[in-house]
Enzyme design. Structure first.
Site, PDB file in Angstrom:
ATOM      1  N   HIS A  37       0.833  -1.202   0.000  1.00 35.08           N
ATOM      2  CA  HIS A  37       0.000   0.000   0.000  1.00 35.08           C
ATOM      3  C   HIS A  37       0.864   1.248   0.000  1.00 35.08           C
ATOM      4  O   HIS A  37       1.978   1.243   0.544  1.00 35.08           O
ATOM      5  CB  HIS A  37      -0.884   0.031   1.259  1.00 35.08           C
ATOM      6  CG  HIS A  37      -2.187  -0.659   1.106  1.00 35.08           C
ATOM      7  ND1 HIS A  37      -3.395  -0.066   1.416  1.00 35.08           N
ATOM      8  CD2 HIS A  37      -2.497  -1.897   0.674  1.00 35.08           C
ATOM      9  CE1 HIS A  37      -4.381  -0.916   1.181  1.00 35.08           C
ATOM     10  NE2 HIS A  37      -3.862  -2.045   0.741  1.00 35.08           N
ATOM     11  N   GLU A 105      -6.562  -0.162  -5.932  1.00 33.26           N
ATOM     12  CA  GLU A 105      -7.573   0.715  -5.344  1.00 33.26           C
ATOM     13  C   GLU A 105      -7.156   2.172  -5.554  1.00 33.26           C
ATOM     14  O   GLU A 105      -5.966   2.489  -5.515  1.00 33.26           O
ATOM     15  CB  GLU A 105      -7.732   0.466  -3.834  1.00 33.26           C
ATOM     16  CG  GLU A 105      -8.024  -0.955  -3.440  1.00 33.26           C
ATOM     17  CD  GLU A 105      -6.753  -1.721  -3.065  1.00 33.26           C
ATOM     18  OE1 GLU A 105      -5.669  -1.099  -2.968  1.00 33.26           O
ATOM     19  OE2 GLU A 105      -6.852  -2.948  -2.878  1.00 33.26           O
TER      20      GLU A 105
END
Length: 317
Positions: A37, A105
């Site tokens: 991430h 995402e």
């Protein structure tokens, strides 16, 4: 069947992640997952180290295989750069590395100001990205101009003996079909028998991995508190996880997730049977590998409990 430990980069510092990996190896876990991430899901989680730096440290701290779960090689990071990083990771881990990839995402991929594409375009980009990476792993000089990616006289010099396997995540039928077609394996966090059966059928039986989270704590109430405080976003439905752009948006949306909802969906507390049952749900579906993350500060106690009480039971099935 392999049971692995899931390292959550969103919640822990690099040193804590290495500490968990060493403890997991000592406890008898078979392998590691690690998330990739740029941002955590919310500020309460509070971390997000660069995964490739952590993987380098893991390669020197333990001997467990490592899979990224998952890397997005399409928007924030060009697939040529991911190919370079993955090749080095595979060398450092002496071949014990799997590159898990997904379509990403907005939370992580919007940070350079690029447009966040539609789901269909993201899958198209992912397919081309995998093609680019595999071509670079041949060691040849690569020049190509594709629909989404261009590479100009690029060659990766530091390569493992064999290219790293590429496992593809799939949370819907279209993504699962793509995973079956282009992946060496499948990654999911769902107990969705239909998608798993679809992947097996369309892939001809390629291997599968799944990940899940628990909240070990001295009491069930404390475990639920940690899960709800840190990971309430896990209870958000639909495609919100793919389209919300910032931790602050996830915090706002997570206010709709009640503590009662978290308590009903998260295995929490000290009882080994609760956690055994949670993992066994994935085992019974037939996943080849299942990875378990802990939510909250009691990760060393969770790892020790699994080594003593859960892993032996799972392996006896």
């Amino acid at each position: 069947m392999r049971i692995g430990y899931f390292l959550s980069c969103e919640e822990y510092t690099p040193a804590q992640l290495v500490e968990q990996a060493v403890a997991a190896e000592e406890a008898g876990f078979d392998a590691l997952w690690i998330s990739d991430h740029f941002h955590p899901w919310n500020d309460e989680q509070g971390q997000s180290p660069f995964v490739w730096g952590v993987i380098g440290a893991l390669s020197q701290a333990c001997r467990l295989p490592v899979t990224t779960a998952v890397t997005c090689p399409t928007v924030r990071t060009h697939p040529a750069i991911v190919a370079h990083a993955a090749a080095t990771a595979a060398v450092q881990l002496e071949g014990r590395f799997v590159l898990g990839v997904g379509s990403g995402e907005a939370l992580n991929e919007h940070v350079l100001g690029d447009v966040w594409p539609s789901a269909e375009t993201r899958l198209e980009m992912l397919e081309e990205a995998v093609e680019v990476m595999r071509e670079l792993w041949t060691g040849d000089v690569v020049t190509r101009s594709g629909r989404h990616y261009s590479v100009d006289t690029a060659r990766i010099y530091t390569l493992p003996d064999q290219p790293p396997p590429v496992y593809v995540s799939g949370f819907g039928p279209k993504a699962t079909s793509l995973a079956a077609r282009i992946g060496d394996g499948y990654i999911s966090t769902k107990t969705d028998a239909d998608l798993l059966d679809q992947f097996r059928r369309e892939s001809g039986g390629k291997p599968t991995m799944a990940g899940t989270k628990i909240a070990y704590a001295p009491t069930e109430e404390e475990g639920v508190d940690h899960a709800h405080r840190i990971w309430a976003n896990a209870g958000l439905p639909g495609e919100l996880a793919q389209v919300l752009p910032s931790p602050q948006h996830f915090e706002q949306a997570s206010q709709l997730v009640t503590r009662e909802s978290t308590a009903s969906s998260v295995p929490a507390g000290p009882d080994p049977q609760v956690h055994l049952d949670a993992v066994r749900e994935y085992v019974d579906l037939g996943y080849d590998e299942v990875y378990v993350a802990n939510m909250g500060p009691h990760y060393l106690d969770m790892i020790a409990m699994f080594g003593k009480d859960v892993l032996p039971e799972l392996r006896s099935l």
